[in-house]
Design an enzyme around this catalytic site. Structure first.
Site, PDB file in Angstrom:
ATOM      1  CB  CYS A  90      26.633 -47.742  17.762  1.00 54.00           C
ATOM      2  SG  CYS A  90      27.400 -47.572  19.390  1.00 54.00           S
ATOM      3  CB  CYS A 253      24.933 -52.422  25.179  1.00 52.51           C
ATOM      4  SG  CYS A 253      25.312 -52.892  23.472  1.00 52.51           S
ATOM      5  N   GLY A 254      22.807 -50.120  23.630  1.00 52.01           N
ATOM      6  CA  GLY A 254      21.522 -49.952  22.953  1.00 52.01           C
ATOM      7  C   GLY A 254      21.155 -51.105  22.048  1.00 52.01           C
TER       8      GLY A 254
END
Length: 333
Positions: A90, A253-254
């Site tokens: 994440c 969002c990585g």
């Protein structure tokens, strides 16, 4: 009987929540974080549900436990928890966890400004900049990313044919670019995204095989990334990432940015060294970069990096008591 009190540092990464749990860590067995993730899911998933779901959390809640390193060269390990499960990786969670841990004195780098972290998806390197007690930004050198499926046509009931790519950036993403049956991110409401995303994800999951070449426990389409026009100055692209049962990522969002970079690289739209500023549904930005090319099994992939920031917003103590009929959380879907 009291199940326990969990002390937490709450933060957000570019708008999306990160709850760093600082006590109550279960003793996880395994040689690496992938094996420890499986142990957690098999025996301690009630902790995740209690801390992430309502009434102690909400649909967008993400969190993490910081553990000692699994590898000799690492500074620490991270186990990710959120409403959708325990993710292999994440990005926004890593940025928030590292920021909260350093600023709270829970993590001290062997080399100031640099960290090596074990995560279920593998091992990542991190650069960060600190001014006084504050962490200005965190840059993640993520796990290898690659395009798994290209130009797949899915028949979506009520919507029609939809062309998607599926790309891996730590999780598998169905990526939907503007087309006949999707006018683009800025032309759909959040309600539209929440309505169509689980349908697209389910059909993609049923029809497409997505198993990581190096770790079969990482499998299946878990996220949907919708693209469209930008609203913030300097952005190269915009996205809205759907995850869980009804969550839209407020950050860029990585792992989604990593997946997007891998997709654009495979399509010839970006090359090694390219920088790509990716914005979220609220306009916050991550800086993505293709650091190098790499093989992922039989696939041509990339080594991506993602840079972003996080802020601590509070500390709390959460009690889980099994006399409470909602001790282990619920969702209203």
């Amino acid at each position: 009987m009291l199940k326990g009190t969990y002390f937490c540092v709450d933060a957000h990464t570019c708008g999306n929540p990160v709850r760093l749990v600082t006590s109550g860590h279960p003793d996880l067995k395994g040689r690496n974080m992938s094996e420890k993730r499986q142990h957690f899911l098999n025996e301690y998933d009630w902790i995740r549900k209690a801390l992430m779901f309502e009434p102690r959390g909400h649909d967008m809640m993400s969190g993490a436990f910081l553990y000692p390193p699994c590898s000799d060269n690492a500074d620490a390990s991270i186990l990710f928890i959120e409403t959708s499960g325990c993710l292999p990786m994440c990005g926004h969670g890593t940025i928030g966890t590292i920021t909260a841990a350093i600023e709270s004195g829970l993590l001290c780098a062997k080399t100031p400004g640099k960290l090596t972290i074990d995560v279920p998806a593998g091992q990542i390197n991190i650069d960060y900049q600190q001014t006084g007690q504050k962490v200005d930004w965190v840059k993640i050198y993520n796990v290898p990313a690659y395009l798994a499926h290209q130009d797949v046509i899915l028949d979506i009931p009520g919507l029609g044919p939809l062309k998607i790519d599926v790309s891996y950036g730590g999780n598998y993403y169905a990526i939907v670019d503007p087309q006949q049956n999707f006018p683009g991110l800025r032309h759909w409401s959040a309600g539209d995204i929440l309505h169509w995303s689980p349908i697209v994800r389910q059909i993609a999951h049923e029809q497409l095989v997505c198993v990581h070449p190096n770790d079969p426990t990482v499998n299946g389409v878990s996220h949907v990334l919708w693209t469209g026009d930008t609203i913030s100055e300097g952005s190269n692209g915009a996205n809205a990432v759907f995850y869980g049962d009804k969550a839209i990522d407020r950050s860029p969002c990585g792992t989604g940015t990593s997946a997007r970079l891998a997709q654009l690289y495979a399509r010839g739209e970006l090359k090694v060294g390219s920088q790509y500023t990716h914005e979220s549904i609220i306009g916050s930005q991550f800086i993505g970069r293709i650091e190098s090319a790499v093989k992922v099994g039989e696939f041509e992939g990339i080594m991506p990096s993602i840079q972003g920031w996080a802020r601590i917003i509070g500390q709390n103590a959460i009690t889980v008591d099994d006399d409470d009929p909602y001790a282990f959380g619920f969702q209203v879907v």
